[in-house]
Motif scaffolding. Sequence first.
Motif, short mmCIF file in Angstrom:
data_model
loop_
_atom_site.label_atom_id
_atom_site.label_comp_id
_atom_site.label_asym_id
_atom_site.label_seq_id
_atom_site.Cartn_x
_atom_site.Cartn_y
_atom_site.Cartn_z
N ILE A 210 0.81 -1.22 0.00
CA ILE A 210 0.00 0.00 0.00
C ILE A 210 0.85 1.27 0.00
N MET A 211 2.15 1.13 -0.09
CA MET A 211 3.01 2.31 -0.01
C MET A 211 2.96 3.12 -1.30
N ILE A 212 3.40 4.36 -1.19
CA ILE A 212 3.66 5.20 -2.36
C ILE A 212 5.10 4.93 -2.78
N PRO A 213 5.33 4.43 -3.99
CA PRO A 213 6.70 4.09 -4.39
C PRO A 213 7.63 5.30 -4.37
N ARG A 214 8.92 5.03 -4.24
CA ARG A 214 9.89 6.11 -4.12
C ARG A 214 9.87 7.04 -5.32
N THR A 333 -10.04 10.30 1.56
CA THR A 333 -9.36 11.58 1.54
C THR A 333 -9.54 12.27 0.20
N THR A 334 -9.21 13.54 0.17
CA THR A 334 -9.29 14.30 -1.07
C THR A 334 -8.27 13.78 -2.07
N SER A 335 -8.69 13.62 -3.31
CA SER A 335 -7.78 13.09 -4.33
C SER A 335 -6.63 14.04 -4.57
N VAL A 336 -5.45 13.48 -4.66
CA VAL A 336 -4.24 14.24 -4.92
C VAL A 336 -3.64 13.74 -6.22
N PRO A 337 -3.27 14.62 -7.13
CA PRO A 337 -2.72 14.17 -8.40
C PRO A 337 -1.54 13.23 -8.20
N GLY A 338 -1.63 12.06 -8.88
CA GLY A 338 -0.52 11.12 -8.85
C GLY A 338 -0.50 10.20 -7.67
N THR A 339 -1.48 10.30 -6.72
CA THR A 339 -1.46 9.44 -5.54
C THR A 339 -2.67 8.56 -5.43
N ALA A 340 -3.68 8.75 -6.24
CA ALA A 340 -4.86 7.91 -6.15
C ALA A 340 -4.52 6.52 -6.61
N ARG A 341 -4.98 5.53 -5.84
CA ARG A 341 -4.63 4.14 -6.14
C ARG A 341 -5.88 3.39 -6.53
N GLY A 342 -6.03 3.12 -7.82
CA GLY A 342 -7.11 2.26 -8.26
C GLY A 342 -8.47 2.90 -8.33
N ASP A 363 -5.07 -3.76 -6.22
CA ASP A 363 -6.18 -2.89 -6.61
C ASP A 363 -6.86 -3.41 -7.86
N ILE A 364 -6.08 -3.93 -8.79
CA ILE A 364 -6.66 -4.47 -10.03
C ILE A 364 -7.53 -5.68 -9.73
N ASN A 365 -7.02 -6.60 -8.93
CA ASN A 365 -7.81 -7.78 -8.57
C ASN A 365 -9.10 -7.39 -7.88
N LYS A 366 -9.01 -6.41 -6.98
CA LYS A 366 -10.18 -6.02 -6.20
C LYS A 366 -11.21 -5.30 -7.07
N LYS A 367 -10.76 -4.41 -7.94
CA LYS A 367 -11.68 -3.61 -8.74
C LYS A 367 -12.24 -4.36 -9.94
N GLY A 369 -12.09 -7.83 -10.38
CA GLY A 369 -12.47 -9.21 -10.13
C GLY A 369 -11.53 -10.22 -10.78
N LEU A 370 -10.26 -9.86 -10.91
CA LEU A 370 -9.28 -10.77 -11.52
C LEU A 370 -8.53 -11.56 -10.44
N ASP A 371 -7.63 -12.42 -10.90
CA ASP A 371 -6.86 -13.25 -9.97
C ASP A 371 -5.39 -13.24 -10.39
N LEU A 372 -4.85 -12.05 -10.60
CA LEU A 372 -3.45 -11.93 -10.94
C LEU A 372 -2.59 -12.31 -9.74
N PRO A 373 -1.45 -12.95 -9.94
CA PRO A 373 -0.62 -13.42 -8.81
C PRO A 373 -0.08 -12.25 -7.98
N LEU A 374 -0.08 -12.46 -6.66
CA LEU A 374 0.35 -11.42 -5.73
C LEU A 374 1.59 -11.84 -4.94
N ASP A 375 2.13 -13.02 -5.23
CA ASP A 375 3.25 -13.51 -4.46
C ASP A 375 4.60 -13.06 -4.99
N GLY A 376 4.60 -12.22 -6.02
CA GLY A 376 5.84 -11.71 -6.58
C GLY A 376 5.79 -10.20 -6.70
#
Length: 432
Positions: A210-214, A333-342, A363-367, A369-376
């Motif tokens: 859930i982090m914001i990447p560097r 929270t209020t949307s901030v450009p470049g920080t909204a996730r999904g 976020d893709i799987n949740k929004k 309904g997919l099952d993309l791998p999350l272990d990598g």
Amino acid sequence: MDSVPLWVPVLALVLLILLSAFFAMAETALMASNKYRLRHLAERGNRGAITTLKLLERTDRFLSLVLIANILLNAMAAALVTVVAIELFGNEEGVITAAAAIVAFLLIVFAEVAPKVIGATYPEPISIATSLPLQTLMRMARPLIWFVNLFVFGLLRLFRIRTGADARQTRLSPEELRSIVLEGGNFIPQKHRSILLNLFDLDTVTVDDIMIPRTQIEALDLSDPLETILEELTTCYHNKLPVCEGEINRIVGILHVRKAVGLLREAEDLTKDHLRELLVAPYFIPQDTGALDQLQQFQEQRERLGIIVDEYGEVQGLVTLDDIIEEMIGNFTTSVPGTARGDSVGWNAKGECLLEGSTPLRDINKKLGLDLPLDGPRTVNGLLLEHLQEIPEAPIALRIGNCVIEVVQVQNQAIRIVKLLRPVASRRLLSF
């Protein structure tokens, strides 16, 4: 029997069947009752629910009472029908067989199947209504129950079968609780159910998810000219900003933007030293820390923002208290450009979805309904690079699982834009 009217044994037979039906219905209702619902009613002072819970605490005694009563009542009913049949039609083998068949049919329909179906359909109301009579009968039949259970427990010990509170104790696992929440759709509002499910999932989520990447961290660089720093402060969307010196890995503190803006109004000759005086020590978080653990750490340390670092001390991203809370209850929270996730993830009318390569897979799987791998890898860009083993030249498409992903734009050694196609059974592409 000659002096007894026919209606007397008929009435006695009806009474015996009704009593047998009562015990069968009570047994099924108590065993099918929801203990959590009964505990809720008991906490609100429902005497029937309190009595029912006491009966369920000693199911051995309760079952002994029910089975003893049922066997005696059914035997008496069979004997009564047999005697009446012999008196009316004579002592013949066919008469006795017909009487046995009739009483078996009556007991199966009216004393077993029908009452047990009713008990299973309305378990809590019936168990609450029948608990007081059953408790009274248990007290009256205590010596008989003790005598029967003396042989029962002896037999169970012979076969090394455990009994008692330890054997009956059941604890629900998180997966079972999750199933209960999912099955309670008619009783739990959709928003509440979503929050509860997110809470169960939070135990498996790390701050990396859930982090914001560097690359997306907005930070002040004290090595920049003062005019550039002031311009960034006045156009900043955030309340707190990391402050580095030269590069993002050299974070020297966290700046409270409101204090800095207030200093801009008060100080005439603002310098970088003034800004340094406002900095507070940065709060660093090890990579792969659980989101739930970090939520507790934020609470204990009274922090709201943390810098995520790997084993070498390199900055990997940034996470805030709001990010973890939004993972539980959704974006607020209020949307901030470049920080909204999904937020804009969704299929269009053509069954396509255009996404940035940095979009998290969770976020893709949740929004979608997919099952993309999350272990990598945690983003679409990372997932595609892992499968392709090279930086692709757009356009190229591949299927991962049951989803077709098309690379639309590649820029600066990274996949910037991708297109997802809604899974269709008839698609035939190379799968990974």
